[in-house]
Design an enzyme around this catalytic site. Structure first.
Site, PDB file in Angstrom:
ATOM      1  CG  MET A 116      -2.344  -0.922   0.882  1.00  0.00           C
ATOM      2  SD  MET A 116      -3.198  -0.433  -0.439  1.00  0.00           S
ATOM      3  CE  MET A 116      -4.619  -1.561  -0.169  1.00  0.00           C
ATOM      4  CB  SER A 117       0.454   4.515   1.551  1.00  0.00           C
ATOM      5  OG  SER A 117      -0.661   4.801   0.857  1.00  0.00           O
ATOM      6  CB  VAL A 118       5.095   0.918   2.485  1.00  0.00           C
ATOM      7  CG1 VAL A 118       6.756   0.885   2.321  1.00  0.00           C
ATOM      8  CG2 VAL A 118       4.764   0.855   3.868  1.00  0.00           C
ATOM      9  CB  SER A 119       4.075   2.243  -2.993  1.00  0.00           C
ATOM     10  OG  SER A 119       3.335   0.659  -2.858  1.00  0.00           O
ATOM     11  CE  LYS A 120      -0.032   8.075  -0.984  1.00  0.00           C
ATOM     12  NZ  LYS A 120      -0.577   6.864  -0.883  1.00  0.00           N
TER      13      LYS A 120
END
Length: 396
Positions: A116-120
């Protein structure tokens, strides 16, 4: 908390256990779905290199036994916090050595898991490397890279606004509201069934967004800002995101397994939350950030993240985030959480994804989860407290 193998049973799967595009983000499908993204959505491979960074292991029973005071005031052990918060994978590195490594409900060391937003934060590091190499200017207008958004909500924004999520774009990150912009964007990028009238593809969707407030104001969490940032990175480098992550991060940091990133109906990567990777490779990424030797991610990029101007903290302090993460800030796609055990750099994703990096205690913590709901402040705070207490325990 049932195991992940209670989904997709049968040949073909039964209606009761079927996980499809309409329901993969809903309980009880989350745990299975987050480990099988390649079966649900098209993906681009993020290749690892031939050489991986070894991880030395010296398991320490003190990790799980560490006392933790939960948000509700109850005192428990760290392993109780992790068991009670839908953990799929847990890794703790102290001084670069694996002090704890556990997998739950059928997950293994080789299982890729949606970040999820660890991708950011990974995309933010790509931007930092490109900036250091001179191909991306954080202070430049977004339109200098993506002229297609001229006249839209992003038309007057800068890349810096994207990096710190301080655009004034009209975008609600309200996961429980099916008509919110984040849910419309998910339909456009193929994460949910498309409806008539929805844009085809994430980039087309971004060109439809308007303006709510002036750019450069308060921090407001907008996944669309990261997707716009990813588009800028691809344009500035002339390369798609999967190759950028592979060549700028995954191969240099010594990742052991290929990662992947979901892509939309026209083949554009989902920068805001589409990366899947193993917990061990996320730990390697965390150790890279902890060591901060400048070999891969520029030192000045991380220094700017750790020590931003007063306006960055003020932009955070006046928001609802301050109540959950007091004294914190958001810079370059990282969260920062100060406490008595030292400020931690934190990468967060909904449904309980976390990378925790605390130089003061020399701790890296990885927790990949499958919370039934997208957000749960108690689970978040309890996990942060657990990693903080473990760091204090191991560092003395």
């Amino acid at each position: 908390m049932g195991p992940s193998d209670d989904r997709m049973i049968g040949f073909p799967p039964t209606a009761e256990t079927l996980v499809d595009l309409a329901g993969w983000q809903d309980a009880p499908n989350v745990r299975w779905a987050f480990r099988h993204m390649r079966e649900l959505l098209p993906t681009h491979v993020i290749p690892a290199g031939p050489d991986h960074r070894p991880l030395t292991t010296a398991l320490d029973p003190a990790v799980g036994a560490t006392p933790v005071t939960r948000l509700d005031g109850a005192v428990t052990r760290a392993d109780g916090v992790f068991a009670d918060t839908w953990t799929d994978a847990l890794i703790v590195l102290h001084d670069g050595v694996v002090a704890e490594e556990r997998y739950y409900a059928g997950m293994t060391a080789n299982t890729p898991h949606l970040l999820m937003s660890v991708s950011k934060s990974i995309v933010g590091c790509v931007a930092g490397i490109l900036a250091d190499r001179g191909s991306l200017d954080p202070e430049a207008p977004v339109t200098s890279y993506v002229p297609e958004v001229a006249g839209t909500g992003y038309g007057d924004a800068t890349v810096r606004h994207l990096l710190d999520m301080r655009t004034g774009v009209a975008f609600r990150e309200t996961y429980q509201a099916l008509d919110s912009e984040v849910r419309v964007m998910e339909r456009s990028m193929g994460w949910r069934p498309r409806r008539d009238g929805d844009p085809v593809g994430m980039y087309e969707y971004l060109t439809t967004l308007g303006t709510a407030t002036p750019h450069g104001g308060p921090f407001t969490y907008r996944s669309a800002d990261t997707d716009m940032l990813g588009w800028v990175c691809e344009r500035s480098a002339g390369t798609r995101m999967a190759e950028l992550v592979s060549h700028l991060l995954w191969i240099p940091l010594g990742a052991e397994q290929d990662a992947d990133i979901t892509c939309d109906p026209v083949g554009s990567a989902v920068h805001d939350g589409g990366i899947s990777a193993t917990a061990r490779d996320v730990a390697r990424f965390g150790q890279l950030l902890l060591e901060n030797d400048g070999r891969i991610v520029p030192k000045r990029w991380l220094a700017d993240s750790w020590h931003p101007g007063a306006d960055v903290r003020a932009a955070f302090a006046g928001t609802d985030n301050e109540a959950v993460l007091p004294g914190g800030w958001y810079r370059n796609q990282f969260w920062f959480v100060p406490n008595a055990r030292g400020t931690a750099l934190v990468c967060l994703g909904i449904h309980g994804q976390m990378l925790y990096v605390n130089p003061a205690t020399r701790l890296v913590g990885v927790k990949l989860s499958s919370w039934p709901d997208p957000q749960n402040p108690a689970y978040l705070i309890d996990t942060l407290r657990a990693f903080g207490a473990i760091g204090a325990q191991l560092s003395g």
